[in-house]
Design a protein around this motif. Structure first.
Motif, PDB file in Angstrom:
ATOM      1  N   GLU A  29       0.840  -1.198   0.000  1.00  0.00           N
ATOM      2  CA  GLU A  29       0.000   0.000   0.000  1.00  0.00           C
ATOM      3  C   GLU A  29       0.879   1.253   0.000  1.00  0.00           C
ATOM      4  O   GLU A  29       2.045   1.206   0.365  1.00  0.00           O
ATOM      5  CB  GLU A  29      -0.915   0.016   1.234  1.00  0.00           C
ATOM      6  CG  GLU A  29      -1.938  -1.106   1.262  1.00  0.00           C
ATOM      7  CD  GLU A  29      -2.871  -0.999   2.453  1.00  0.00           C
ATOM      8  OE1 GLU A  29      -2.739  -0.015   3.205  1.00  0.00           O
ATOM      9  OE2 GLU A  29      -3.723  -1.885   2.620  1.00  0.00           O
ATOM     10  N   THR A  31       1.452   4.692   1.797  1.00  0.00           N
ATOM     11  CA  THR A  31       1.085   5.255   3.097  1.00  0.00           C
ATOM     12  C   THR A  31       1.847   6.544   3.380  1.00  0.00           C
ATOM     13  O   THR A  31       3.005   6.709   2.994  1.00  0.00           O
ATOM     14  CB  THR A  31       1.369   4.245   4.226  1.00  0.00           C
ATOM     15  OG1 THR A  31       2.756   3.851   4.162  1.00  0.00           O
ATOM     16  CG2 THR A  31       0.502   3.007   4.086  1.00  0.00           C
ATOM     17  N   ASP A  38       3.831   4.073  12.108  1.00  0.00           N
ATOM     18  CA  ASP A  38       3.345   3.958  10.734  1.00  0.00           C
ATOM     19  C   ASP A  38       4.261   3.098   9.861  1.00  0.00           C
ATOM     20  O   ASP A  38       3.919   2.790   8.713  1.00  0.00           O
ATOM     21  CB  ASP A  38       3.219   5.347  10.086  1.00  0.00           C
ATOM     22  CG  ASP A  38       2.194   6.226  10.790  1.00  0.00           C
ATOM     23  OD1 ASP A  38       1.255   5.672  11.377  1.00  0.00           O
ATOM     24  OD2 ASP A  38       2.338   7.464  10.742  1.00  0.00           O
TER      25      ASP A  38
END
Length: 230
Positions: A29, A31, A38
């Motif tokens: 993904e 991000t 994170d």
């Protein structure tokens, strides 16, 4: 927050643009990373110590900023091996930032941690485009079936030429030469495989014979030498 006199006298100008930071690829993904939690991914870092006497390869599997798995491989320095044993216990369970700022005993391991952090922070991990990353335990796959680091050791001099001592296949026992005394192959023993066979019940001699193999044109050799003693 302290501000200098010069800045205090200046007129305030309103900030008009506030773009987000660039997204990075992580576990399949894109991000926007703004905090340590994170960060995710499995990747590697390599570092050498100050006198360049030894090298460490560090593999970490990071999930939401936490180091869940660590593989440390060292070469060239006996002290580094013992440092790796300490580091492997110390860094698991820490955040990437904690590990980056933890004294991992050995220069090479510290440098490897720094280089690995760069990989993770800039979205250059091995799992950047792998959906959901890799499961815990995936780091061991780098070691292969017999869970032993892949390494190569080759020595050479101008007077006597090259000696193959260890390759990915295993410990070199014989080196094959042609009629011009040029290397055309070798015989090896996969020591990790041999030890596994011994623990499964075979005698050392049986395990040794089953773990032998050859590479190149070994069967065509005009001369065979022991690379360590001849």
């Amino acid at each position: 927050m302290k501000v200098t006199n010069e800045i205090q006298k200046q007129m305030a100008v309103r900030k008009g643009v506030n773009n987000k930071n660039s997204p990075i690829p992580q576990d399949g993904e894109w991000t926007h990373v703004t905090q340590i939690k994170d960060l995710s991914g499995l990747t590697h870092g390599v570092g050498g110590c100050a006198p360049q006497q030894g090298v460490t390869k560090l593999t970490l599997n990071i999930k939401k900023g936490i180091i869940e798995e660590a593989l440390i491989e060292t070469i060239g320095c006996s002290g580094m091996t013992h440092s790796a044993a300490i580091a492997a216990e110390v860094i698991v369970g820490k955040t990437v930032l904690e590990a980056l700022n933890t004294d991992l005993v050995c220069d090479a391991i510290n440098v490897a941690m720094r280089e690995l952090f760069l990989q993770i922070a800039y979205g250059r991990s091995q799992t950047a485009f792998s959906k959901d990353g890799l499961p815990i335990g995936a780091g061991l796959e780098d070691l292969g079936k017999y869970l032993s680091s892949q390494k190569g050791t080759v020595f050479s001099t101008t007077k006597k030429g090259v000696r193959y001592l260890h390759t990915t296949e295993g410990y070199i026992t014989k080196q094959a030469l042609d009629k011009n005394n040029e290397v055309i192959g070798y015989e090896f023993v996969n020591v990790a495989q041999m030890m596994e066979l011994i623990t499964s019940g075979l005698t050392p001699n049986e395990a040794y014979e089953k773990s032998k193999g050859t590479y190149g044109r070994f069967s065509e050799a005009e001369k065979i030498i022991n690379p360590r003693h001849k």
